[in-house]
Scaffold this motif. Structure first.
Motif, PDB file in Angstrom:
ATOM      1  N   PHE A 154      48.461  36.875  34.312  1.00  0.00           N
ATOM      2  CA  PHE A 154      47.432  36.996  33.293  1.00  0.00           C
ATOM      3  C   PHE A 154      46.282  36.004  33.480  1.00  0.00           C
ATOM      4  O   PHE A 154      45.486  35.824  32.595  1.00  0.00           O
ATOM      5  N   ALA A 155      46.215  35.376  34.656  1.00  0.00           N
ATOM      6  CA  ALA A 155      45.127  34.446  34.934  1.00  0.00           C
ATOM      7  C   ALA A 155      43.991  35.201  35.612  1.00  0.00           C
ATOM      8  O   ALA A 155      44.212  36.136  36.357  1.00  0.00           O
ATOM      9  N   SER A 156      42.771  34.808  35.335  1.00  0.00           N
ATOM     10  CA  SER A 156      41.615  35.427  35.990  1.00  0.00           C
ATOM     11  C   SER A 156      40.813  34.328  36.668  1.00  0.00           C
ATOM     12  O   SER A 156      40.863  33.177  36.255  1.00  0.00           O
ATOM     13  N   PRO A 157      40.079  34.682  37.712  1.00  0.00           N
ATOM     14  CA  PRO A 157      39.311  33.653  38.415  1.00  0.00           C
ATOM     15  C   PRO A 157      38.058  33.249  37.642  1.00  0.00           C
ATOM     16  O   PRO A 157      37.612  33.947  36.731  1.00  0.00           O
ATOM     17  N   ILE A 158      37.487  32.124  38.039  1.00  0.00           N
ATOM     18  CA  ILE A 158      36.185  31.721  37.524  1.00  0.00           C
ATOM     19  C   ILE A 158      35.180  32.464  38.382  1.00  0.00           C
ATOM     20  O   ILE A 158      35.137  32.284  39.602  1.00  0.00           O
ATOM     21  N   GLU A 159      34.425  33.355  37.760  1.00  0.00           N
ATOM     22  CA  GLU A 159      33.548  34.211  38.550  1.00  0.00           C
ATOM     23  C   GLU A 159      32.421  34.797  37.709  1.00  0.00           C
ATOM     24  O   GLU A 159      32.476  34.805  36.482  1.00  0.00           O
ATOM     25  N   LEU A 160      31.420  35.293  38.410  1.00  0.00           N
ATOM     26  CA  LEU A 160      30.311  36.025  37.798  1.00  0.00           C
ATOM     27  C   LEU A 160      30.213  37.341  38.554  1.00  0.00           C
ATOM     28  O   LEU A 160      30.068  37.354  39.771  1.00  0.00           O
ATOM     29  N   ARG A 161      30.355  38.456  37.831  1.00  0.00           N
ATOM     30  CA  ARG A 161      30.244  39.779  38.457  1.00  0.00           C
ATOM     31  C   ARG A 161      29.231  40.604  37.689  1.00  0.00           C
ATOM     32  O   ARG A 161      29.117  40.481  36.473  1.00  0.00           O
ATOM     33  N   THR A 162      28.530  41.428  38.405  1.00  0.00           N
ATOM     34  CA  THR A 162      27.614  42.369  37.761  1.00  0.00           C
ATOM     35  C   THR A 162      28.189  43.765  37.916  1.00  0.00           C
ATOM     36  O   THR A 162      28.906  44.060  38.879  1.00  0.00           O
ATOM     37  N   PHE A 163      27.884  44.613  36.948  1.00  0.00           N
ATOM     38  CA  PHE A 163      28.336  45.997  37.005  1.00  0.00           C
ATOM     39  C   PHE A 163      27.373  46.856  36.227  1.00  0.00           C
ATOM     40  O   PHE A 163      26.670  46.381  35.319  1.00  0.00           O
ATOM     41  N   GLY A 164      27.319  48.130  36.590  1.00  0.00           N
ATOM     42  CA  GLY A 164      26.438  49.070  35.898  1.00  0.00           C
ATOM     43  C   GLY A 164      24.993  48.620  35.957  1.00  0.00           C
ATOM     44  O   GLY A 164      24.560  47.929  36.867  1.00  0.00           O
ATOM     45  N   GLU A 165      24.244  49.017  34.954  1.00  0.00           N
ATOM     46  CA  GLU A 165      22.837  48.642  34.875  1.00  0.00           C
ATOM     47  C   GLU A 165      22.684  47.416  33.986  1.00  0.00           C
ATOM     48  O   GLU A 165      22.638  47.531  32.763  1.00  0.00           O
ATOM     49  N   GLY A 166      22.643  46.247  34.603  1.00  0.00           N
ATOM     50  CA  GLY A 166      22.435  45.009  33.862  1.00  0.00           C
ATOM     51  C   GLY A 166      23.670  44.419  33.224  1.00  0.00           C
ATOM     52  O   GLY A 166      23.576  43.443  32.484  1.00  0.00           O
ATOM     53  N   GLY A 167      24.847  44.996  33.503  1.00  0.00           N
ATOM     54  CA  GLY A 167      26.084  44.445  32.948  1.00  0.00           C
ATOM     55  C   GLY A 167      26.523  43.208  33.716  1.00  0.00           C
ATOM     56  O   GLY A 167      26.393  43.130  34.933  1.00  0.00           O
TER      57      GLY A 167
END
Length: 171
Positions: free
Chosen positions: A130-143
């Protein structure tokens, strides 16, 4: 742990020199500070005639609530071999583990769990699922998705090292 000293009680947890966590559906040793205890990677089969799952349900689940949820069991599994002094549960005295494909019995020798060992052991036993990385992701239009797995403030820790790059990316 010393929060009750003002009331005349200093609570100290105990442990048998190792901790387990839920890995691949089994209670597995993930932390060990006793050469006479089961090694890291050993899989718990039973203790004092109680199977691993019923043992965890009794020692942890009876006081945890929602024990039927996999996420709850995974997040609390690291507490199986930490005795918090609950007078209503019977801590194990002897356990059977599978070690490198063979079964081995271990007599548990309970002793004080220091705050430092508790912290180290808890980190090792933390649920990976249940751990997630420290990250920045973009998705879709401006998400944008900003992932913060921890609010660890220690600069030398892995999250502490990862946060400056995330901050720069967000800016």
């Amino acid at each position: 742990l010393d929060d009750f000293q003002a009331l005349g009680h200093s609570w100290r947890p105990a442990w048998p020199g190792f901790l387990t966590s839920l890995r691949d559906g089994s209670m597995t040793v993930v932390f060990n500070r006793d050469p006479a205890a089961p090694p890291v990677g050993a899989r718990l089969i039973q203790c004092d005639g109680r199977g691993a799952e019923p043992l965890a349900a009794e020692l942890i689940g009876s006081g945890a609530g929602r024990w039927s949820q996999q996420s709850r069991r995974a997040s609390l599994a690291g507490q199986l071999f930490i005795d918090i002094g609950n007078p209503y549960v019977r801590r194990p005295s002897q356990c059977l583990f599978e070690v490198a494909g063979k079964r081995a019995r271990y007599k548990l020798v309970w002793r004080e769990l220091t705050p430092q060992l508790n912290q180290e052991g808890s980190a090792a036993a933390q649920s990976q699922r249940f751990a997630s990385p420290i990250e920045l992701r973009t998705f879709g239009e401006g998400g944008v998705w900003i992932g913060l797995s921890s609010f660890e403030g220690e600069v030398a820790s892995q999250p502490g090292k990862d946060l400056p790059a995330l901050q720069a990316a967000v800016e």
